[in-house]
Every structure is written in C-alpha cells, then in structure tokens.
Design a protein around this motif. Structure first.
Motif, PDB file in Angstrom:
ATOM      1  N   MET A   9      16.348   4.635   9.809  1.00 45.58           N
ATOM      2  CA  MET A   9      17.793   4.818   9.843  1.00 45.58           C
ATOM      3  C   MET A   9      18.501   3.633  10.504  1.00 45.58           C
ATOM      4  SD  MET A   9      18.939   7.529   8.365  1.00 45.58           S
ATOM      5  CE  MET A   9      18.436   9.126   7.740  1.00 45.58           C
ATOM      6  N   GLN A  10      17.873   3.095  11.565  1.00 45.54           N
ATOM      7  CA  GLN A  10      18.492   1.968  12.246  1.00 45.54           C
ATOM      8  C   GLN A  10      18.576   0.750  11.341  1.00 45.54           C
ATOM      9  OE1 GLN A  10      16.402   1.220  15.915  1.00 45.54           O
ATOM     10  NE2 GLN A  10      17.423   2.899  16.997  1.00 45.54           N
ATOM     11  N   ALA A  11      17.519   0.517  10.545  1.00 48.54           N
ATOM     12  CA  ALA A  11      17.512  -0.615   9.623  1.00 48.54           C
ATOM     13  C   ALA A  11      18.625  -0.459   8.580  1.00 48.54           C
ATOM     14  CB  ALA A  11      16.151  -0.734   8.932  1.00 48.54           C
ATOM     15  N   ILE A  12      18.789   0.777   8.081  1.00 47.45           N
ATOM     16  CA  ILE A  12      19.846   1.036   7.098  1.00 47.45           C
ATOM     17  C   ILE A  12      21.217   0.779   7.712  1.00 47.45           C
ATOM     18  CG2 ILE A  12      20.958   2.823   5.699  1.00 47.45           C
ATOM     19  CD1 ILE A  12      18.207   4.116   5.366  1.00 47.45           C
ATOM     20  N   ALA A  13      21.408   1.234   8.954  1.00 45.26           N
ATOM     21  CA  ALA A  13      22.687   1.037   9.640  1.00 45.26           C
ATOM     22  C   ALA A  13      22.990  -0.445   9.824  1.00 45.26           C
ATOM     23  CB  ALA A  13      22.675   1.743  10.992  1.00 45.26           C
ATOM     24  N   ILE A  14      21.970  -1.229  10.189  1.00 43.60           N
ATOM     25  CA  ILE A  14      22.159  -2.669  10.389  1.00 43.60           C
ATOM     26  C   ILE A  14      22.515  -3.352   9.075  1.00 43.60           C
ATOM     27  CG2 ILE A  14      20.991  -4.820  10.988  1.00 43.60           C
ATOM     28  CD1 ILE A  14      19.370  -3.197  13.045  1.00 43.60           C
ATOM     29  N   ILE A  15      21.806  -2.988   8.000  1.00 47.21           N
ATOM     30  CA  ILE A  15      22.078  -3.589   6.684  1.00 47.21           C
ATOM     31  C   ILE A  15      23.492  -3.258   6.215  1.00 47.21           C
ATOM     32  CG2 ILE A  15      21.440  -3.526   4.236  1.00 47.21           C
ATOM     33  CD1 ILE A  15      18.521  -3.085   5.152  1.00 47.21           C
ATOM     34  N   LEU A  16      23.890  -1.990   6.366  1.00 45.68           N
ATOM     35  CA  LEU A  16      25.240  -1.577   5.951  1.00 45.68           C
ATOM     36  C   LEU A  16      26.312  -2.310   6.768  1.00 45.68           C
ATOM     37  CD1 LEU A  16      24.744   2.301   5.573  1.00 45.68           C
ATOM     38  CD2 LEU A  16      25.212   0.663   3.736  1.00 45.68           C
ATOM     39  N   THR A  17      26.068  -2.469   8.061  1.00 43.58           N
ATOM     40  CA  THR A  17      27.035  -3.163   8.922  1.00 43.58           C
ATOM     41  C   THR A  17      27.170  -4.620   8.531  1.00 43.58           C
ATOM     42  OG1 THR A  17      26.528  -1.696  10.777  1.00 43.58           O
ATOM     43  CG2 THR A  17      27.607  -3.778  11.295  1.00 43.58           C
ATOM     44  N   LEU A  18      26.041  -5.309   8.338  1.00 48.58           N
ATOM     45  CA  LEU A  18      26.064  -6.722   7.976  1.00 48.58           C
ATOM     46  C   LEU A  18      26.768  -6.941   6.634  1.00 48.58           C
ATOM     47  CD1 LEU A  18      22.478  -7.870   9.070  1.00 48.58           C
ATOM     48  CD2 LEU A  18      24.652  -8.362  10.197  1.00 48.58           C
ATOM     49  N   CYS A  19      26.502  -6.062   5.698  1.00 48.04           N
ATOM     50  CA  CYS A  19      27.147  -6.184   4.379  1.00 48.04           C
ATOM     51  C   CYS A  19      28.649  -5.978   4.477  1.00 48.04           C
ATOM     52  CB  CYS A  19      26.536  -5.170   3.406  1.00 48.04           C
ATOM     53  SG  CYS A  19      24.848  -5.535   2.893  1.00 48.04           S
ATOM     54  N   SER A  20      29.058  -4.958   5.236  1.00 45.38           N
ATOM     55  CA  SER A  20      30.488  -4.668   5.363  1.00 45.38           C
ATOM     56  C   SER A  20      31.217  -5.782   6.105  1.00 45.38           C
ATOM     57  CB  SER A  20      30.703  -3.328   6.066  1.00 45.38           C
ATOM     58  OG  SER A  20      30.156  -3.339   7.369  1.00 45.38           O
ATOM     59  N   VAL A  21      30.602  -6.314   7.166  1.00 44.04           N
ATOM     60  CA  VAL A  21      31.217  -7.420   7.916  1.00 44.04           C
ATOM     61  C   VAL A  21      31.286  -8.675   7.058  1.00 44.04           C
ATOM     62  CG1 VAL A  21      30.929  -8.977   9.888  1.00 44.04           C
ATOM     63  CG2 VAL A  21      30.570  -6.517  10.169  1.00 44.04           C
ATOM     64  N   ALA A  22      30.247  -8.924   6.258  1.00 40.93           N
ATOM     65  CA  ALA A  22      30.242 -10.091   5.371  1.00 40.93           C
ATOM     66  C   ALA A  22      31.376  -9.994   4.346  1.00 40.93           C
ATOM     67  CB  ALA A  22      28.892 -10.207   4.668  1.00 40.93           C
ATOM     68  N   ILE A  23      31.556  -8.807   3.781  1.00 40.48           N
ATOM     69  CA  ILE A  23      32.638  -8.594   2.809  1.00 40.48           C
ATOM     70  C   ILE A  23      33.992  -8.808   3.476  1.00 40.48           C
ATOM     71  CG2 ILE A  23      33.809  -6.860   1.385  1.00 40.48           C
ATOM     72  CD1 ILE A  23      31.023  -5.613   0.888  1.00 40.48           C
ATOM     73  N   LEU A  24      34.140  -8.272   4.688  1.00 35.40           N
ATOM     74  CA  LEU A  24      35.397  -8.407   5.425  1.00 35.40           C
ATOM     75  C   LEU A  24      35.691  -9.872   5.732  1.00 35.40           C
ATOM     76  CD1 LEU A  24      37.760  -7.013   6.848  1.00 35.40           C
ATOM     77  CD2 LEU A  24      36.325  -6.768   8.866  1.00 35.40           C
ATOM     78  N   CYS A  25      34.691 -10.606   6.193  1.00 42.22           N
ATOM     79  CA  CYS A  25      34.881 -12.031   6.505  1.00 42.22           C
ATOM     80  C   CYS A  25      35.230 -12.828   5.259  1.00 42.22           C
ATOM     81  CB  CYS A  25      33.612 -12.601   7.149  1.00 42.22           C
ATOM     82  SG  CYS A  25      33.275 -11.966   8.806  1.00 42.22           S
ATOM     83  N   TYR A  26      34.591 -12.482   4.147  1.00 41.05           N
ATOM     84  CA  TYR A  26      34.881 -13.172   2.883  1.00 41.05           C
ATOM     85  C   TYR A  26      36.330 -12.952   2.468  1.00 41.05           C
ATOM     86  CZ  TYR A  26      34.798 -14.338  -2.076  1.00 41.05           C
ATOM     87  OH  TYR A  26      35.079 -14.871  -3.320  1.00 41.05           O
ATOM     88  N   MET A  27      36.800 -11.711   2.585  1.00 43.70           N
ATOM     89  CA  MET A  27      38.183 -11.401   2.218  1.00 43.70           C
ATOM     90  C   MET A  27      39.173 -12.120   3.131  1.00 43.70           C
ATOM     91  SD  MET A  27      38.054  -9.577  -0.430  1.00 43.70           S
ATOM     92  CE  MET A  27      36.901  -8.570  -1.365  1.00 43.70           C
ATOM     93  N   LEU A  28      38.850 -12.196   4.428  1.00 46.01           N
ATOM     94  CA  LEU A  28      39.709 -12.909   5.368  1.00 46.01           C
ATOM     95  C   LEU A  28      39.758 -14.399   5.042  1.00 46.01           C
ATOM     96  CD1 LEU A  28      38.759 -11.211   8.751  1.00 46.01           C
ATOM     97  CD2 LEU A  28      41.035 -11.260   7.752  1.00 46.01           C
TER      98      LEU A  28
END
Length: 467
Positions: A1-20
């Motif tokens: 579960m922790q690995a899934i949480a880390i992957i989801l967080t990194l993906c969401s932050v990457a998308i957010l940074c790209y949009m910014l």
C-alpha cells in the motif's frame, strides 16, 4: 500500500508541476487530481473524513469537495472576497490613482539617479499594498513613473528592473495569501503578518534595497551604450504619460482624504494591533470588520463629495462586482485543499509525518527542501501564488511532523514564491516590463536576479534566526 501511495503521489505532483510550467489554469487539475486520489483512497480501504455523513462510500469524495467549499467560503474565502471588493471600489472612485500619484510625484524632486533606486524599490513595494497584482502595478508604474525615472537620467535597464521588482514581500494583512495562511495556522491575519511575516520581510526588503543600489550601479558601469530617453522616444515612437487619468478634482485636503482611503484598512489594523499590545491583549479586529468599516467610510466621503446619493449608491455595486472577480482565488484555495485531502486519503501525509519524526535535523531540512521546491516551480511557471495556495493545507501537518512551528515553514515558502517571480522568464511582470521598454526578458532577469536571490538568502537566514 505504501508503494502505491508513493507512486500515486509522485504522478499527481508531476502532473501538477507540468501544468504549472505550462502556465495553465490549475484549478480544475487540482480538483481532478484530488478526486482521483480520494477515490483511490476509498478503494484502498482508507477512512475518508467528511463533515456531512453519506450513506454511499462512493459519494464521500464528492462530499469532501463540498466540505472544502463550505469551510473556505465561511472563513478565509469570505475575507478574500471582501478585500477584492474594496480594492475594486477604490479603483473605481479614483482613490487608488490619488495614492499612486501622490507617491510618484515626490520622485521628481530627487535628482541623484542611484539614490532613487532604493527609494523607488521600497516605494513600489508600498504601492503593492494598494495594487496587489505585480503585473497591474508594473503597468501603472510604467505609465506614471517610468518617464520620470528616465527624465532624471536613470538607465532604461535600471528603470525596468526596479519596476519589475516593485511587488515582492511587503507585509500586509490585506494579502489573500496572508489571509489564507493565517486561517490555516488558526490565528488572526494581523497576528501572523505583524508577529511573524513582518519581522522577516521588513529587514529583508531594506537589505534588498541596498543590494538594488549596488547591483544596478555596477551593471550600468558595464553597459555604457544605453539609449537616452529622448533617443528611446524617437526610436520607438513612445509618448510620455500624460494626465488622461481618473483623478479626484478638488482641494489638496480632499485629495489627501481620498489618497488615504486605499490604505485605511491597514491603518486601522496597525492602530488596533498597537493598542492591543499596549493593553497586553492579543485580540485584534478582524480583517472583515475593518474592510466593511473602511467601505462605509468611503461611501460617506463619496456622499459628501459628490452630493448625489443616487449615483453614489449605484456605484457601490462595483464592490459587489469586485468580490465576484476574486472568486477564482477562492476556488483555487478550495481546489488545493481538495488535492491535499486526496493525499491524506491515500495515506501519504501519514507516511511523511512518520518519516520526518525519525529524521535528524528535520526542523532545518524541511524548510530548505520546501523553499528549493518553491523556487523551481516559480522559475518554471512565473507565479508563486498558485503554488503557495496549493501548499497552504500542508503547512500544519508537515511542520508538526518536523517538530517546528508552522510559521517557520509558511514564511520561507511564501516569501520565496514572491521574491523569485521577477526572475522567471515567463512571469507576466517580466514580460510586461520587457515589452513596454523594448528590452529582452533575459536582460531584465539579469538585473533582477542578484537583488532577488540576495533577498532569498537573507530571508532564509532571518527565518532561521527570528522565527
């Protein structure tokens, strides 16, 4: 579960940074990412907290978003709307023009070019109390102050650089970011600004004014082939700013009264804050109350000045329309909170808090990491406001996990975002100044980089020493 949480967080932050970095409106992105993370949390079996109970677990993410709207509109969102309405009304009745004109006219009496540099820099920051948008303030100063600076003999690059850095980190209880941060830290806006923000930002601004003086003087010595103002006017067909502005007609006393109106909420808050200290009390008037009082005073003055009750009452609708114009800021704050709730739902915040508790020196390391992250995003996007609002809901839990006070994290992040804006090649203020002065953005950034980076270093040192 922790690995899934880390992957989801990194993906969401990457998308957010790209949009910014693409300078796209991120409100819907934050909402979408928040909802996706909330649903991931539901399917992971994590507990989702909501204010209003719902029978179907699949409706909980939607209810979380509704809860964020409810709490924000009733709290910091309402303050932001009121301040936007007051600012719009001040602009409509001509009070902002009087304030700006009064401060800029005094520049004509100073003949020394380099003495003007720190004075104009500090004056521009004071004017940002009246015109909080960096790009809008730059437009006003380019029309009113730029011809004055060039006439005194100031170089084109120095004039452009000082105007581009006019809105940075002035401590004001009327700033929407200060309002939102204070609400997140569960303190009054006045307390946050005067007890924490100001003790770092004011000395930083004063030292930055000295750096501006030294750096612009140094660069002018290296750039001896600048156009004179007459050559600039002839080459680019420019016209000097004239008096076609909305001005208040009347005596000097009347103009003085109107010039004070845009600053009246700040004046009342400062007086109330000082009176509270003298009486040994921590309670202060709310920004909401001060804004309403100031608006009432402005309406009364308008009634005495224009002696046309029907027209004056009709003009008060500008306040309401101004409130509507700030709704985007409120929605951005709600969107950021929804995104953070999504991070909470997948358990990443709990993981970060646990990790920080076992990291030695987390109290120093965390602010540095967050400032570096802020600097990168601001340089890529040209705006620190969106990122600041996105990080506000994280301040308290991150600070708690690192064992530091929330203001030790909020002040460095907030000030870093505002300082580095004028060093970004895609920042609106840099592009506006470069276009208006027929200079390249890179030339502007060379002149703004040293003062702003110097300010960033000074701010970090002061934050560690004073907060």
């Amino acid at each position: 579960m922790q690995a899934i949480a880390i992957i989801l967080t990194l993906c969401s932050v990457a998308i957010l940074c790209y949009m910014l970095s693409k300078k796209l409106d991120i409100k819907i992105i934050l909402f979408a990412l928040g909802l996706i993370l909330l649903y991931c949390g539901v399917f992971m079996g994590n507990k989702i907290k909501v204010l209003q109970p719902v029978s179907n677990p699949l409706l909980k993410p939607i209810q979380v978003m509704i809860d964020q709207f409810t709490t924000t509109l009733a709290g910091p969102g309402f303050v932001i709307l009121l301040l936007a309405g007051y600012s719009a009304y001040m602009g409509f009745i001509g009070a902002n023009d009087v304030t700006v004109s009064g401060l800029t006219s005094s520049m004509k009496k100073i003949k020394s070019v380099y003495v003007l540099v720190p004075i104009v820099f500090l004056m521009g920051n004071i004017l940002s109390l009246v015109v909080p948008s960096a790009s809008n303030l730059a437009i006003i100063l380019l029309a009113t102050l730029y011809p004055v600076l060039r006439t005194t003999g100031m170089s084109r690059l120095t004039s452009a650089a000082v105007i581009a850095t006019s809105a940075t980190i002035i401590p004001t209880p009327l700033g929407s970011d200060n309002v939102a941060i204070a609400a997140a830290l569960h303190m009054s806006t006045t307390q946050y600004v005067f007890s924490y923000h100001a003790i770092v930002s004011i000395p930083t601004l004063l030292l930055m004014a000295v750096i501006q003086y030294l750096w612009q003087k140094h660069e002018d010595k290296l750039n001896q082939h600048d156009l004179t103002y007459e050559e600039e006017l002839q080459k680019y067909g420019l016209k000097e700013a004239n008096s076609e502005k909305n001005v208040i007609e009347g005596s000097k006393g009347l103009r003085l009264i109107y010039g004070i109106l845009p600053l009246l909420p700040i004046i009342i808050l400062i007086i109330d804050f000082l009176m509270g200290i003298s009486k040994g009390k921590n309670t202060t008037m709310s920004v909401q109350a001060v804004t309403i009082i100031s608006w009432i005073v402005a309406i009364i003055i308008e009634l005495f000045h224009k002696r046309d009750a029907k027209q004056v009452l009709k003009d008060t609708n500008v306040f309401i329309k101004g409130m509507g114009g700030a709704m985007g800021i409120v929605v951005l704050l709600v969107a950021a909170q929804t995104f953070v709730q999504g991070l909470n739902a997948i358990g990443i915040m709990r993981m970060i808090q646990t990790t920080m508790m076992h990291v030695k020196g987390a109290g120093i390391l965390l602010p540095l990491i967050m400032v570096i992250f802020t600097v990168i995003i601001v340089l890529l996007s040209g705006s620190g406001v969106a990122l600041t609002f996105a990080l506000i809901p994280l301040l308290v839990p991150l600070a708690k996990s690192a064992g530091i006070a929330p203001q030790q994290l909020s002040v460095p992040i907030q000030l870093a975002g505002n300082l580095l804006r004028s060093v970004s090649p895609v920042a609106a203020v840099v592009l506006i100044v470069a276009g208006s002065t027929h200079l390249e953005p890179g030339q502007i950034i060379r002149r703004t980089s040293v003062p702003m980076i110097g300010g960033l270093i000074i701010m970090l040192i002061l934050s560690f020493c004073l907060l």
